[in-house]
Write a protein that holds these residues in place. Structure first.
Motif, PDB file in Angstrom:
ATOM      1  N   ILE B  73       0.826  -1.205   0.000  1.00 27.50           N
ATOM      2  CA  ILE B  73       0.000   0.000   0.000  1.00 27.50           C
ATOM      3  C   ILE B  73       0.861   1.257   0.000  1.00 27.50           C
ATOM      4  O   ILE B  73       0.673   2.135  -0.829  1.00 27.50           O
ATOM      5  CB  ILE B  73      -0.972  -0.016   1.191  1.00 27.50           C
ATOM      6  CG1 ILE B  73      -1.975  -1.148   0.973  1.00 27.50           C
ATOM      7  CG2 ILE B  73      -1.695   1.311   1.308  1.00 27.50           C
ATOM      8  CD1 ILE B  73      -3.049  -1.250   1.997  1.00 27.50           C
ATOM      9  N   VAL B 128      -2.757  11.921  -5.586  1.00 25.10           N
ATOM     10  CA  VAL B 128      -3.759  11.771  -4.538  1.00 25.10           C
ATOM     11  C   VAL B 128      -4.982  12.598  -4.933  1.00 25.10           C
ATOM     12  O   VAL B 128      -4.840  13.783  -5.276  1.00 25.10           O
ATOM     13  CB  VAL B 128      -3.218  12.264  -3.181  1.00 25.10           C
ATOM     14  CG1 VAL B 128      -4.287  12.118  -2.101  1.00 25.10           C
ATOM     15  CG2 VAL B 128      -1.968  11.502  -2.795  1.00 25.10           C
ATOM     16  N   TYR B 129      -6.165  11.990  -4.902  1.00 28.27           N
ATOM     17  CA  TYR B 129      -7.378  12.726  -5.238  1.00 28.27           C
ATOM     18  C   TYR B 129      -7.582  13.815  -4.194  1.00 28.27           C
ATOM     19  O   TYR B 129      -7.621  13.541  -3.000  1.00 28.27           O
ATOM     20  CB  TYR B 129      -8.571  11.769  -5.260  1.00 28.27           C
ATOM     21  CG  TYR B 129      -9.832  12.397  -5.776  1.00 28.27           C
ATOM     22  CD1 TYR B 129      -9.962  12.714  -7.119  1.00 28.27           C
ATOM     23  CD2 TYR B 129     -10.891  12.679  -4.928  1.00 28.27           C
ATOM     24  CE1 TYR B 129     -11.118  13.291  -7.601  1.00 28.27           C
ATOM     25  CE2 TYR B 129     -12.058  13.255  -5.396  1.00 28.27           C
ATOM     26  CZ  TYR B 129     -12.160  13.565  -6.738  1.00 28.27           C
ATOM     27  OH  TYR B 129     -13.301  14.146  -7.213  1.00 28.27           O
ATOM     28  N   ILE B 169      -4.114  10.792   4.393  1.00 26.67           N
ATOM     29  CA  ILE B 169      -4.038  10.189   3.068  1.00 26.67           C
ATOM     30  C   ILE B 169      -4.662   8.804   3.190  1.00 26.67           C
ATOM     31  O   ILE B 169      -4.193   7.978   3.979  1.00 26.67           O
ATOM     32  CB  ILE B 169      -2.578  10.051   2.581  1.00 26.67           C
ATOM     33  CG1 ILE B 169      -1.790  11.354   2.820  1.00 26.67           C
ATOM     34  CG2 ILE B 169      -2.541   9.626   1.124  1.00 26.67           C
ATOM     35  CD1 ILE B 169      -2.264  12.528   2.047  1.00 26.67           C
ATOM     36  N   VAL B 170      -5.715   8.558   2.433  1.00 25.53           N
ATOM     37  CA  VAL B 170      -6.480   7.322   2.584  1.00 25.53           C
ATOM     38  C   VAL B 170      -6.313   6.441   1.354  1.00 25.53           C
ATOM     39  O   VAL B 170      -6.405   6.927   0.216  1.00 25.53           O
ATOM     40  CB  VAL B 170      -7.984   7.625   2.784  1.00 25.53           C
ATOM     41  CG1 VAL B 170      -8.745   6.355   3.126  1.00 25.53           C
ATOM     42  CG2 VAL B 170      -8.187   8.674   3.853  1.00 25.53           C
ATOM     43  N   HIS B 171      -6.051   5.158   1.576  1.00 26.83           N
ATOM     44  CA  HIS B 171      -6.014   4.194   0.481  1.00 26.83           C
ATOM     45  C   HIS B 171      -7.457   3.776   0.177  1.00 26.83           C
ATOM     46  O   HIS B 171      -8.140   3.196   1.034  1.00 26.83           O
ATOM     47  CB  HIS B 171      -5.168   2.971   0.888  1.00 26.83           C
ATOM     48  CG  HIS B 171      -4.966   1.998  -0.219  1.00 26.83           C
ATOM     49  ND1 HIS B 171      -5.528   0.740  -0.219  1.00 26.83           N
ATOM     50  CD2 HIS B 171      -4.277   2.098  -1.379  1.00 26.83           C
ATOM     51  CE1 HIS B 171      -5.174   0.099  -1.322  1.00 26.83           C
ATOM     52  NE2 HIS B 171      -4.420   0.900  -2.037  1.00 26.83           N
ATOM     53  N   THR B 172      -7.928   4.106  -1.004  1.00 28.44           N
ATOM     54  CA  THR B 172      -9.350   3.980  -1.328  1.00 28.44           C
ATOM     55  C   THR B 172      -9.864   2.548  -1.217  1.00 28.44           C
ATOM     56  O   THR B 172     -10.978   2.322  -0.744  1.00 28.44           O
ATOM     57  CB  THR B 172      -9.612   4.497  -2.765  1.00 28.44           C
ATOM     58  OG1 THR B 172      -8.999   5.778  -2.907  1.00 28.44           O
ATOM     59  CG2 THR B 172     -11.080   4.619  -3.048  1.00 28.44           C
ATOM     60  N   SER B 173      -9.080   1.589  -1.610  1.00 31.47           N
ATOM     61  CA  SER B 173      -9.579   0.210  -1.676  1.00 31.47           C
ATOM     62  C   SER B 173      -9.628  -0.468  -0.310  1.00 31.47           C
ATOM     63  O   SER B 173     -10.433  -1.378  -0.101  1.00 31.47           O
ATOM     64  CB  SER B 173      -8.708  -0.623  -2.616  1.00 31.47           C
ATOM     65  OG  SER B 173      -8.788  -0.102  -3.920  1.00 31.47           O
ATOM     66  N   THR B 174      -8.773  -0.062   0.619  1.00 32.61           N
ATOM     67  CA  THR B 174      -8.740  -0.722   1.923  1.00 32.61           C
ATOM     68  C   THR B 174      -9.184   0.184   3.066  1.00 32.61           C
ATOM     69  O   THR B 174      -9.465  -0.296   4.158  1.00 32.61           O
ATOM     70  CB  THR B 174      -7.318  -1.213   2.243  1.00 32.61           C
ATOM     71  OG1 THR B 174      -6.436  -0.079   2.285  1.00 32.61           O
ATOM     72  CG2 THR B 174      -6.824  -2.194   1.210  1.00 32.61           C
ATOM     73  N   GLY B 175      -9.211   1.502   2.839  1.00 33.16           N
ATOM     74  CA  GLY B 175      -9.590   2.424   3.903  1.00 33.16           C
ATOM     75  C   GLY B 175      -8.470   2.727   4.885  1.00 33.16           C
ATOM     76  O   GLY B 175      -8.678   3.491   5.830  1.00 33.16           O
TER      77      GLY B 175
END
Lengths: 164, 415
Positions: B73, B128-129, B169-175
């Protein structure tokens, strides 16, 4: 000593005010539209997940989300036992998933969510889930904020990271 | 330009650490945690490495998060340095899968002539969005007599304080997320905001008065006068917090009455007053929760019962298991337990026989909708078991009514 400190603070304040009234060069450009983010399919063993996240939700935050029946579609030979689970106080009011498509209604029991993950779609992978071809379009989704107003939003897919 | 400056400073700090480590006393810490989900098997592995060198007072560290779903990640690096009155800290984050640069932050602190200065600089990449963005902020804090003064000059960035929450900063697929102090808001440089806070006014009738004035590029944004702990004669059980806020087109006054019931033996009450119909009258007093806590030697016991499920909730262990209003929890991006109305907790912390420290925590949660005995819903267990001075094993587990939810174990080594 006290006079020196007082002098330093006054000079600092004067500089800051001068900067404030004279040095505006840019406006905030970080204003973003509300976005519903769909995570990538993640698989461990035969269990798959798709995380749903909200970003920049207005009006006290996201309070409910509805996907019309048939609004989310997938390949029946790749996935089965599809369902949705709420996170962070979101509860599943209704859900129905058939072999090829489905829909659901989620609502927060108390408040609204500004940013963050609020639900996940879970399923059993019966084939290559990368080929399951989950599809959903923004037109089949409606969202309301904590004041009961409809939220105009963008649908974000294929986004690896977001900031909140 | 900012990217170049950030990168140069980071490389400089890291370089000093590496050069120093060549001659200095090398020490460090490494840790890992393997997470097991009974439904699907092993899911995640957290890896961390921190190396510290005594020479130059520079510490360098890195940490990774890898999931056993085949996702690396992220990879984070951090460096801290201290020379005289100056303290420097740098953080940088990369995507693990694509090696893309995500976020960089530099914080410099110094104390000069009784004034504490801090410089915060950060950059968010367009990978990063919500990015790209960059900026910095300068904070100065000092006191004149009994007054405290804080000035924050924002040049495209906001720093975490009572008004702003920093950035995650958030990883979209795992949160999974990483949190930092400095939130860059704009592309390019330029003044974006100025905040002054004056505190510790005391007019004899209140504990403290705080005045905050905030300017943005649009000009005046707001002025806020906050008073905490206004007391009323003969009503020792009641205090009032007041906030008067002036904005360009409106003025608002918020009065928040609070019950002061004191610390009754080992019990604390969470209570609220209903004055919605008339701000100046109290229509009802609600007991929203009760907490029992006591310490017996190295063992602490705590029991929390909440009776207002849409007002108060317990945050998860990651956020300290504290009781907070749900609105505040969601606004701050914290995680919480929405379904559990009661928690019983027992914790132990004590020295081990051969250096190190034992830590044990067990939180038991209850849900009124549960069909288990006593409404039991979930048990969360954490433990640290030292093995000598330099090695410790960690263990974590969550068991819910439908079975094992989470199992994690790992180690921490210090050398």
């Amino acid at each position: 000593m006290t006079q020196r400190i007082r002098g330093a603070v006054i000079v600092l304040a004067a500089i800051a005010i001068a900067v404030g009234v004279t040095a505006c060069m840019n406006w905030f450009t970080g204003v973003e539209t509300p976005t519903l983010l769909l995570g990538e399919v993640t698989i461990i063993g035969d269990r798959g997940e798709i995380l749903l996240s909200a970003k920049n939700m207005p009006g006290g935050g996201l309070a409910s989300l509805a996907v019309v029946l048939g609004g989310i579609a997938y390949e029946s030979d790749k996935v089965s036992d599809v369902s949705v689970e709420g996170l962070l106080g979101f509860i599943v009011v209704a859900q129905e998933f058939d072999s090829n498509d489905g829909g659901f209604l989620l609502a927060h029991s108390c408040s609204g969510l500004l940013d963050g993950a609020f639900a996940k779609i879970v399923f059993t992978a019966t084939g290559d889930p990368a080929l399951a071809n989950f599809t959903v379009t923004g037109a089949d989704i409606s969202m309301e904020d904590d004041n009961g107003n409809a939220i105009a939003f963008d649908l974000g897919t294929g986004i690896e990271f977001y900031a909140k | 330009m900012t990217k170049r400056i950030l990168l140069t400073m980071l490389v400089g700090i890291v370089g000093i650490g590496l050069v120093s480590s060549a001659d200095g006393t090398f020490s460090g810490r490494s840790w890992s945690e393997l997470v097991f989900d009974p439904d699907v098997g092993f899911t995640d592995i957290d890896l961390g490495l921190e190396a510290t060198c005594a020479i130059g007072y520079v510490a360098f560290s890195g940490d990774s998060l890898v999931t056993l779903r085949g996702q690396w990640i992220w990879q984070g690096f951090a460096a801290t340095g201290e020379v005289g009155a100056f303290h420097a800290q740098a953080n940088v984050l990369f995507s693990g899968s694509s090696a893309a640069y995500l976020y960089g932050e530099i914080i410099l602190n110094a104390s000069i002539a009784g004034v504490d200065f801090a410089f915060y600089s950060a950059q968010l990449a367009d990978t990063v969005y919500g990015g790209a963005a960059d900026g910095f902020a300068i904070q100065a804090a000092g006191s004149v007599g009994s007054f405290g003064m804080v000035s924050v000059t924002e040049v495209g960035a906001q720093i975490e304080d009572d008004d702003f929450t920093g950035i995650s900063i958030v990883h979209t697929s795992t949160g999974r997320d990483r949190h930092y102090m400095t939130n860059p808001c704009v592309v390019g440089q330029g003044f974006t905001g100025q905040k002054f806070t004056l505190s510790h006014f005391d007019f004899g009738c209140s504990e403290e008065i705080t005045v905050t004035v905030y300017f943005t590029c649009d000009g005046f944004d707001y002025a806020r006068v906050s008073v905490e702990g206004l007391t009323i004669s003969n009503l020792a059980w009641l205090v009032i917090d007041a906030e008067l806020k002036f904005e360009l087109e409106e003025k608002s006054l918020a009065l928040t009455p609070k019950l002061v019931l004191g610390h009754i033996a080992c019990f604390d009450l969470y209570a609220s007053l209903d004055n919605e119909a008339n701000m100046m009258s109290i229509d009802a007093i609600s007991i929203d929760g009760i907490e029992f806590a006591c310490q017996i030697g190295p063992v602490s016991v705590r029991n929390v019962s909440l009776f207002a499920p849409c007002d108060l909730a317990l945050t998860t262990e990651r956020y300290g298991s504290v009781v907070l209003p749900i609105v505040d929890i969601l606004a701050k991006g914290m995680d919480y337990y929405p379904d559990y109305w009661e928690m019983f907790s027992i914790a132990y912390a004590g020295a081990a026989c051969c250096e190190g420290e034992y830590n044990f925590l067990a939180n038991v949660y209850f849900d009124e909708d549960s069909t288990s005995l006593f409404d039991w819903a979930m048990t969360h267990i954490e433990a640290t078991i030292p093995y000598g001075e330099s090695l410790a094993f960690t263990f974590g587990m969550e068991v819910a009514a439908d079975g094992l939810d989470h199992l994690g174990f790992g180690f921490e080594a210090i050398w």
